[in-house]
Enzyme design. Structure first.
Site, short mmCIF file in Angstrom:
data_model
loop_
_atom_site.label_atom_id
_atom_site.label_comp_id
_atom_site.label_asym_id
_atom_site.label_seq_id
_atom_site.Cartn_x
_atom_site.Cartn_y
_atom_site.Cartn_z
N HIS A 1 0.83 -1.22 0.00
CA HIS A 1 0.00 0.00 0.00
C HIS A 1 0.86 1.27 0.00
O HIS A 1 0.50 2.26 0.64
CB HIS A 1 -0.95 0.03 1.20
CG HIS A 1 -1.97 -1.08 1.21
ND1 HIS A 1 -3.24 -0.93 0.71
CD2 HIS A 1 -1.89 -2.36 1.66
CE1 HIS A 1 -3.90 -2.07 0.87
NE2 HIS A 1 -3.11 -2.95 1.43
N ASN B 1 -10.26 -2.84 2.62
CA ASN B 1 -10.00 -2.84 1.18
C ASN B 1 -11.30 -2.61 0.44
O ASN B 1 -12.38 -2.63 1.04
CB ASN B 1 -9.41 -4.19 0.74
CG ASN B 1 -7.92 -4.32 1.06
OD1 ASN B 1 -7.23 -3.33 1.27
ND2 ASN B 1 -7.45 -5.55 1.09
#
Ligand code: HDD
Length: 735
Positions: free
Chosen positions: A120, A193
């Site tokens: 990420h 997510n």
């Protein structure tokens, strides 16, 4: 002097009108003279002024610095006379070691970077607020869910997973959706997510998964892509990844915008109420703008045209006052209910279908303020599933267990030590008091002689919160200490099949194309074959089409751990992107009007006005900048066909005017623009003679089933609301 300064400020403010959405800035990003002004209107940038903010000051206020009107100094405050030249022994002589000003500047520069996130790394963030619809006290004693209308400031960071910090915004990838609630009882993070399941069931496999998807270690390629051997080697040896692969190969992995994707807490968590009763809960973020995606061919081209596509869209939306908004929904169910399901709710590769437990909306989140400083806020923000507040607790999901450790741990090296909670973006707005002390870069100046508990010298403070504090839910435990998995973790395919069954035809076609694309990039045939044998356990409809796309015969199906499972739900419409068309808001969407000498200026103007009324951002595009002599008036283009290509627009208009149409028809870039709009299933408006340009591009204009090719502005606007006409697509594309 003060009067002169005030007059100058006034003059500046008049020249650059205030940005209504960020009142502490003036138009064209010119900083306002003086310090950041307090926000005058609590409904704008309201996230800074929320209740629960015990300091009484806007969050981050103490850390903000504005240099307007200030003299340049060293980091230690000494005014610097000359910022151009180093200190030398003679004009042509050597630079002196004594030059502490040069050395401070260079040394600081040398150490400006911190390690990027291991996953990420690429992300974009924004501030906002969460507003609770009604008290959820029946289920949880979480303070931020305790009353109707209660607002809590939030900071959200969206991210891709595999790419490095500077990588493109539009790879095929899961998107991170991490929300930090600055509640009155401490920070609560939903580190989720945009896909409700995960690749693996146990944190033990996380480093393997990440090593497999990241660039291959010998040559550092490919960047931000799963379409390579090591990823598919790993996942095809780990059948538990099948369900997640279905989602990642779907258009979920290609969001049109960060504000058009869902978010999910993924794991099962617990709500605990004041009576210490606990229920399981799953968190869902549902976008008010609906769920919409890009086309894969478009994603590849956007990567070249604007690799900041999502970051820019988020930033510009908020600056323009089009605030992204989501509803928070919860699925609440008891342990007894969960026991009866064919799947295990502790298995992060499974959803709880909405047919079994409905998603109940409990609040909304609005993102209304961009960060002041990317590094200070978006880069330094540290999310962690361990940030819990009273009323919310973990379940025994073994993937979650690893995360409870990993997020805190990773910040120690990324942010350089145990005091990262003091970095302003990470600091709670609730007061933080304990006896933890010292460590590198400690900011707090803790007063008094007591740094232990119990104490009498400090009056016993800070004292334990007791019943009001965070207490872990006293879940009874049993069983041997083992390495293993519960039986219901063994079915890897039923929900992958459920996902497939719940997709529309166009979504199925896109999933097939995605598997074909990725596996075509794989160089080892055995990996392709193994993946196909895994897909056979999902459905032969999918496996067959992928095999055909790869020019392969279908291999034998992979052996299953469990023969067949009696599932509760065969099809779940909520799993299709089409389930959430959104509110049809066109504000902030981009439409291009192609112009060339001879286009009808009146039709350009009328269409621009009609679109702008809807809040659409209209770009008139020509081959070059500079005025274009239209029929009946001059048009000043906003950009060019080479700098603002088709993929940056949601729709296109070809104006009336015969000469203009001739000109446009002779421009390769204009034809390419139209072909891409057509291929990517976007709405096209052809006005009068403009139709000839579409014909020149080979676009079938008389297909009356194609609602997204319009000859009237009103039907074009209607088509824009629906985003894309996916059924138009043919594989492989003839246009
Ligand atoms: Fe993770 C970052 C989401 C599994 C370890 N993860 C990270 C971020 C998101 C997620 C959104 C970015 C936060 C930010 O913007 O700063 N991760 C998930 C989800 C998972 C998941 C939804 C599965 C349900 N993650 C997962 C596991 C582990 C990690 C199993 C380790 C055992 N994740 C991390 C990390 C990161 C991270 C290494 C990198 C940067 C950070 O934490 O702050 O600790």
């Amino acid at each position: 002097a003060a009067a002169r300064k005030a007059a100058a400020t006034q003059k500046l403010a008049a020249a650059f009108p205030f940005n209504a959405n960020k009142p502490n800035e003036i138009g064209e990003q010119k900083p306002k003279a003086g310090v950041h002004a307090p926000l005058p209107d609590p409904s704008v940038g309201a996230s800074t002024l929320m209740e629960g903010n015990s300091t009484g000051k806007p969050q981050l206020e103490a850390a903000r610095i504005d240099a307007e009107g200030a003299v340049l100094t060293t980091n230690f405050g000494a005014p610097v006379a000359d910022n151009q030249n180093s200190l030398k022994a003679g004009l042509r002589g050597p630079t002196l070691l004594e030059d502490f000003i040069l050395r401070e500047k260079i040394t600081h520069f040398d150490h400006e970077r911190i390690p990027e996130r291991i996953v990420h790394a690429r992300g974009s963030g924004a501030h906002g607020y969460f507003e609770c619809y009604d008290s959820l006290a029946r289920f949880t004693r979480a303070e931020f869910l305790s009353a109707k209308g209660k607002r809590t400031p939030v900071f959200v960071r969206f991210s891709t997973v595999a790419g490095e910090r500077g990588s493109t915004d539009t790879p095929r990838d899961v998107r991170g959706f991490a929300t930090k609630f600055y509640t009155g009882e401490g920070n609560f993070d939903i580190v989720g997510n945009n896909i409700p399941v995960f690749f693996i069931q146990d944190a033990m496999k996380f480093p393997d998964l990440v090593h497999a998807v990241k660039p291959e270690p010998h040559n550092g390629m490919p960047q931000a892509a799963s379409a390579h051997d090591t990823f598919w080697d790993f996942v095809s040896l780990m059948p538990e990844t099948t369900h997640m692969l279905m989602w990642v190969m779907s258009d979920r992995a290609l969001p049109r915008s960060l504000k058009t994707m869902q978010g999910f807490g993924v794991h099962t968590f617990r709500f605990v109420n004041a009576k210490d009763e606990s229920r399981f809960v799953k968190f869902h973020w549902n976008p008010v703008a609906g769920t919409h995606s890009l086309d894969w061919d478009e994603c590849i081209k956007i990567s070249g045209a604007d690799s900041d596509f999502h970051r820019r869209d988020l930033w510009e939306s908020i600056e323009a006052g089009v605030f992204p908004e989501w509803e928070l929904g919860v699925q609440v169910f008891t342990e007894a209910q969960a026991e009866k399901y064919s799947f295990d709710v502790l298995d992060a590769t499974k959803i709880v279908p909405e047919e079994l437990v409905p998603v109940v909306p409990v609040g909304r989140m609005v993102l209304d303020r961009n960060p002041d400083n990317f590094f200070a806020e978006t880069e330094q923000v540290a999310f962690g599933v361990q940030n819990l507040v009273p009323g919310i607790d973990f379940s025994n999901d073994p993937l979650l267990a690893g995360r409870i450790h990993s997020y805190f741990d990773t910040q120690l090296s990324r942010l350089g030590g145990p005091n990262f909670h003091e970095i302003p973006i990470n600091a709670p707005v609730a007061p933080a008091n304990n006896n933890q002390r010292d460590g590198i870069h400690r900011h707090a100046v803790n007063r008094g002689r007591v740094a232990y508990e119990p104490n009498s010298l400090g009056g016993g403070c800070p004292f334990q919160a007791g019943a009001a504090g965070f207490r872990s839910f006293p879940q009874p435990m049993e069983g041997d200490k083992v390495r293993g998995k519960p039986e219901r973790f063994a079915d890897h395919y039923s929900q992958a099949t459920l996902f497939w069954n719940s997709q529309t035809e166009y979504e199925k076609a896109h999933i097939v194309r995605a598997f074909r694309f990725e596996l075509t990039k794989v160089t080892v045939p055995a990996i392709r074959e193994r993946t196909l044998s895994m897909l056979r356990n999902v459905t032969d409809e999918l496996a067959g089409q992928v095999a055909e796309g790869l020019g392969m015969a279908l291999p034998r199906a992979m052996p299953k751990l469990v023969a067949s499972v009696k599932v509760e739900v065969q099809e779940s419409p909520a799993l299709s992107l089409t389930a959430r068309p959104g509110n049809g808001d066109l504000r902030g969407r981009h439409v291009a009007i192609l112009v060339a000498p001879g286009v009808d200026a009146k039709s350009v103007k009328a269409t621009t006005t009609a679109l702008q009324k809807e809040g659409v951002v209209v770009h008139t595009l020509a081959a070059r900048l500079g005025d274009v002599a239209g029929k009946g008036g001059t048009i000043t283009p906003d950009g060019t066909l080479e700098t603002m290509p088709s993929v940056l627009h949601d729709g296109v208009v070809v104006p009336d005017g015969e000469e203009g149409a001739d000109e446009l028809g002779s421009l390769g870039q204009a034809l390419e623009f139209l072909k891409d709009q057509y291929r990517h299933a976007k709405p096209i408006l052809m006005l009068g003679a403009g139709r000839a340009v579409l014909e020149e591009a080979g676009i079938p204009v008389d297909d009356d089933t194609d609602w997204a090719i319009a000859s009237q502005a009103a039907s074009f606007i209607d088509a824009l609301r629906k985003h894309r006409h996916w059924d138009r697509q043919i594989d492989p594309p003839p246009i």
